[in-house]
Design a protein around this motif. Sequence first.
Motif, PDB file in Angstrom:
ATOM      1  N   CYS A  86       0.872  -1.175   0.000  1.00 25.57           N
ATOM      2  CA  CYS A  86       0.000   0.000   0.000  1.00 25.57           C
ATOM      3  C   CYS A  86       0.910   1.227   0.000  1.00 25.57           C
ATOM      4  O   CYS A  86       1.608   1.478   0.974  1.00 25.57           O
ATOM      5  CB  CYS A  86      -0.916   0.011   1.218  1.00 25.57           C
ATOM      6  SG  CYS A  86      -1.966   1.477   1.285  1.00 25.57           S
ATOM      7  N   THR A  87       0.903   1.994  -1.105  1.00 27.61           N
ATOM      8  CA  THR A  87       1.778   3.173  -1.188  1.00 27.61           C
ATOM      9  C   THR A  87       1.095   4.428  -0.680  1.00 27.61           C
ATOM     10  O   THR A  87       1.771   5.415  -0.405  1.00 27.61           O
ATOM     11  CB  THR A  87       2.262   3.403  -2.630  1.00 27.61           C
ATOM     12  OG1 THR A  87       1.133   3.683  -3.461  1.00 27.61           O
ATOM     13  CG2 THR A  87       3.030   2.204  -3.149  1.00 27.61           C
ATOM     14  N   GLY A  88      -0.228   4.406  -0.573  1.00 29.07           N
ATOM     15  CA  GLY A  88      -0.941   5.571  -0.080  1.00 29.07           C
ATOM     16  C   GLY A  88      -2.353   5.223   0.332  1.00 29.07           C
ATOM     17  O   GLY A  88      -3.014   4.401  -0.308  1.00 29.07           O
ATOM     18  N   ARG A  89      -2.811   5.856   1.408  1.00 30.26           N
ATOM     19  CA  ARG A  89      -4.161   5.605   1.920  1.00 30.26           C
ATOM     20  C   ARG A  89      -4.646   6.857   2.631  1.00 30.26           C
ATOM     21  O   ARG A  89      -3.887   7.493   3.363  1.00 30.26           O
ATOM     22  CB  ARG A  89      -4.129   4.437   2.898  1.00 30.26           C
ATOM     23  CG  ARG A  89      -5.465   4.168   3.569  1.00 30.26           C
ATOM     24  CD  ARG A  89      -5.388   3.032   4.581  1.00 30.26           C
ATOM     25  NE  ARG A  89      -5.160   1.772   3.878  1.00 30.26           N
ATOM     26  CZ  ARG A  89      -4.281   0.843   4.253  1.00 30.26           C
ATOM     27  NH1 ARG A  89      -3.531   1.021   5.326  1.00 30.26           N
ATOM     28  NH2 ARG A  89      -4.157  -0.268   3.568  1.00 30.26           N
ATOM     29  N   ILE A  90      -5.917   7.198   2.408  1.00 35.32           N
ATOM     30  CA  ILE A  90      -6.550   8.290   3.149  1.00 35.32           C
ATOM     31  C   ILE A  90      -7.931   7.852   3.591  1.00 35.32           C
ATOM     32  O   ILE A  90      -8.510   6.927   3.027  1.00 35.32           O
ATOM     33  CB  ILE A  90      -6.657   9.599   2.316  1.00 35.32           C
ATOM     34  CG1 ILE A  90      -7.536   9.385   1.067  1.00 35.32           C
ATOM     35  CG2 ILE A  90      -5.277  10.145   1.966  1.00 35.32           C
ATOM     36  CD1 ILE A  90      -7.923  10.669   0.345  1.00 35.32           C
ATOM     37  N   GLY A  91      -8.449   8.536   4.584  1.00 39.57           N
ATOM     38  CA  GLY A  91      -9.849   8.410   4.953  1.00 39.57           C
ATOM     39  C   GLY A  91     -10.628   9.396   4.094  1.00 39.57           C
ATOM     40  O   GLY A  91     -10.419   9.489   2.884  1.00 39.57           O
ATOM     41  N   ALA A  92     -11.484  10.178   4.697  1.00 37.87           N
ATOM     42  CA  ALA A  92     -12.258  11.169   3.949  1.00 37.87           C
ATOM     43  C   ALA A  92     -11.327  12.201   3.325  1.00 37.87           C
ATOM     44  O   ALA A  92     -10.308  12.577   3.916  1.00 37.87           O
ATOM     45  CB  ALA A  92     -13.255  11.855   4.879  1.00 37.87           C
ATOM     46  N   GLY A  93     -11.669  12.641   2.121  1.00 36.67           N
ATOM     47  CA  GLY A  93     -10.861  13.651   1.442  1.00 36.67           C
ATOM     48  C   GLY A  93     -11.032  13.589  -0.060  1.00 36.67           C
ATOM     49  O   GLY A  93     -12.127  13.335  -0.557  1.00 36.67           O
ATOM     50  N   ILE A  94      -9.912  13.795  -0.782  1.00 40.64           N
ATOM     51  CA  ILE A  94      -9.921  13.825  -2.242  1.00 40.64           C
ATOM     52  C   ILE A  94      -8.943  12.807  -2.800  1.00 40.64           C
ATOM     53  O   ILE A  94      -7.765  12.787  -2.426  1.00 40.64           O
ATOM     54  CB  ILE A  94      -9.536  15.233  -2.772  1.00 40.64           C
ATOM     55  CG1 ILE A  94     -10.646  16.247  -2.468  1.00 40.64           C
ATOM     56  CG2 ILE A  94      -9.257  15.193  -4.278  1.00 40.64           C
ATOM     57  CD1 ILE A  94     -10.315  17.682  -2.886  1.00 40.64           C
ATOM     58  N   LEU A  95      -9.437  11.987  -3.712  1.00 39.83           N
ATOM     59  CA  LEU A  95      -8.584  11.166  -4.565  1.00 39.83           C
ATOM     60  C   LEU A  95      -8.386  11.978  -5.835  1.00 39.83           C
ATOM     61  O   LEU A  95      -9.359  12.372  -6.482  1.00 39.83           O
ATOM     62  CB  LEU A  95      -9.239   9.827  -4.899  1.00 39.83           C
ATOM     63  CG  LEU A  95      -8.550   9.026  -6.013  1.00 39.83           C
ATOM     64  CD1 LEU A  95      -7.133   8.631  -5.619  1.00 39.83           C
ATOM     65  CD2 LEU A  95      -9.363   7.809  -6.390  1.00 39.83           C
ATOM     66  N   LEU A  96      -7.129  12.259  -6.175  1.00 38.09           N
ATOM     67  CA  LEU A  96      -6.792  13.081  -7.329  1.00 38.09           C
ATOM     68  C   LEU A  96      -6.009  12.245  -8.332  1.00 38.09           C
ATOM     69  O   LEU A  96      -4.931  11.737  -8.004  1.00 38.09           O
ATOM     70  CB  LEU A  96      -5.947  14.280  -6.869  1.00 38.09           C
ATOM     71  CG  LEU A  96      -5.571  15.335  -7.898  1.00 38.09           C
ATOM     72  CD1 LEU A  96      -5.257  16.632  -7.184  1.00 38.09           C
ATOM     73  CD2 LEU A  96      -4.404  14.936  -8.762  1.00 38.09           C
ATOM     74  N   LEU A  97      -6.564  12.079  -9.530  1.00 39.82           N
ATOM     75  CA  LEU A  97      -5.864  11.417 -10.620  1.00 39.82           C
ATOM     76  C   LEU A  97      -5.253  12.529 -11.470  1.00 39.82           C
ATOM     77  O   LEU A  97      -5.967  13.409 -11.960  1.00 39.82           O
ATOM     78  CB  LEU A  97      -6.827  10.561 -11.440  1.00 39.82           C
ATOM     79  CG  LEU A  97      -7.591   9.497 -10.652  1.00 39.82           C
ATOM     80  CD1 LEU A  97      -8.590   8.778 -11.547  1.00 39.82           C
ATOM     81  CD2 LEU A  97      -6.644   8.513 -10.005  1.00 39.82           C
ATOM     82  N   LEU A  98      -3.922  12.524 -11.629  1.00 39.74           N
ATOM     83  CA  LEU A  98      -3.194  13.634 -12.242  1.00 39.74           C
ATOM     84  C   LEU A  98      -2.640  13.255 -13.605  1.00 39.74           C
ATOM     85  O   LEU A  98      -1.892  12.281 -13.729  1.00 39.74           O
ATOM     86  CB  LEU A  98      -2.044  14.063 -11.320  1.00 39.74           C
ATOM     87  CG  LEU A  98      -1.226  15.265 -11.769  1.00 39.74           C
ATOM     88  CD1 LEU A  98      -2.071  16.537 -11.730  1.00 39.74           C
ATOM     89  CD2 LEU A  98      -0.003  15.430 -10.868  1.00 39.74           C
ATOM     90  N   GLY A  99      -2.997  14.036 -14.622  1.00 39.57           N
ATOM     91  CA  GLY A  99      -2.482  13.851 -15.969  1.00 39.57           C
ATOM     92  C   GLY A  99      -1.631  15.041 -16.366  1.00 39.57           C
ATOM     93  O   GLY A  99      -2.047  16.192 -16.201  1.00 39.57           O
ATOM     94  N   VAL A 100      -0.446  14.771 -16.905  1.00 39.92           N
ATOM     95  CA  VAL A 100       0.493  15.831 -17.278  1.00 39.92           C
ATOM     96  C   VAL A 100       0.613  15.894 -18.797  1.00 39.92           C
ATOM     97  O   VAL A 100       0.841  14.873 -19.451  1.00 39.92           O
ATOM     98  CB  VAL A 100       1.882  15.587 -16.642  1.00 39.92           C
ATOM     99  CG1 VAL A 100       2.851  16.700 -17.009  1.00 39.92           C
ATOM    100  CG2 VAL A 100       1.764  15.454 -15.121  1.00 39.92           C
ATOM    101  N   GLU A 101       0.474  17.097 -19.342  1.00 34.37           N
ATOM    102  CA  GLU A 101       0.582  17.303 -20.779  1.00 34.37           C
ATOM    103  C   GLU A 101       1.967  17.842 -21.141  1.00 34.37           C
ATOM    104  O   GLU A 101       2.682  18.369 -20.295  1.00 34.37           O
ATOM    105  CB  GLU A 101      -0.516  18.254 -21.251  1.00 34.37           C
ATOM    106  CG  GLU A 101      -1.899  17.648 -21.027  1.00 34.37           C
ATOM    107  CD  GLU A 101      -3.029  18.583 -21.361  1.00 34.37           C
ATOM    108  OE1 GLU A 101      -3.722  18.324 -22.357  1.00 34.37           O
ATOM    109  OE2 GLU A 101      -3.215  19.563 -20.622  1.00 34.37           O
TER     110      GLU A 101
END
Length: 145
Positions: A19-34
């Motif tokens: 598991c490299t990252g875990r959060i409870g309530a909040g924001i999951l952000l999928l990031l795309g770079v151009e």
Amino acid sequence: MKALIQRVSQAQVMVGDECTGRIGAGILLLLGVERNDDPAAADKLLSKVLGYRIFGDEDGKMNLNLPQSGGGLLVVSQFTLVADTRKGLRPGFSSGASPALGEQLYDYFVQQARQRHPEVACGRFGADMKVTLTNDGPVTFLLES
């Protein structure tokens, strides 16, 4: 630069058995770079993410941003967000950043997020990741710098 943000009650990212990252309530952000993105675009997008009001206030209205909600931020690289899907049945990735630039700006984004927000977790750039989440709402937005 694009960010698909989802308001979650929990989310985690796995690389193999780790598991490299875990959060409870909040924001999951999928990031795309151009390919034309730079640190200024990352800074602008991060400010938008942290300031975007998608959390309920005492009346249940979306008036609170991530810092006001006290939630976590889980950042996961997602190069497919920058795909051109306008023509045909196969996505095109010519507008995407090179792997080197993508990783550099992803790392920069995460570093800046950690300086500006107390709870930041992340995936691993370029890895085969398994992301699990519980979308709260559902609430999902596509933000661009």
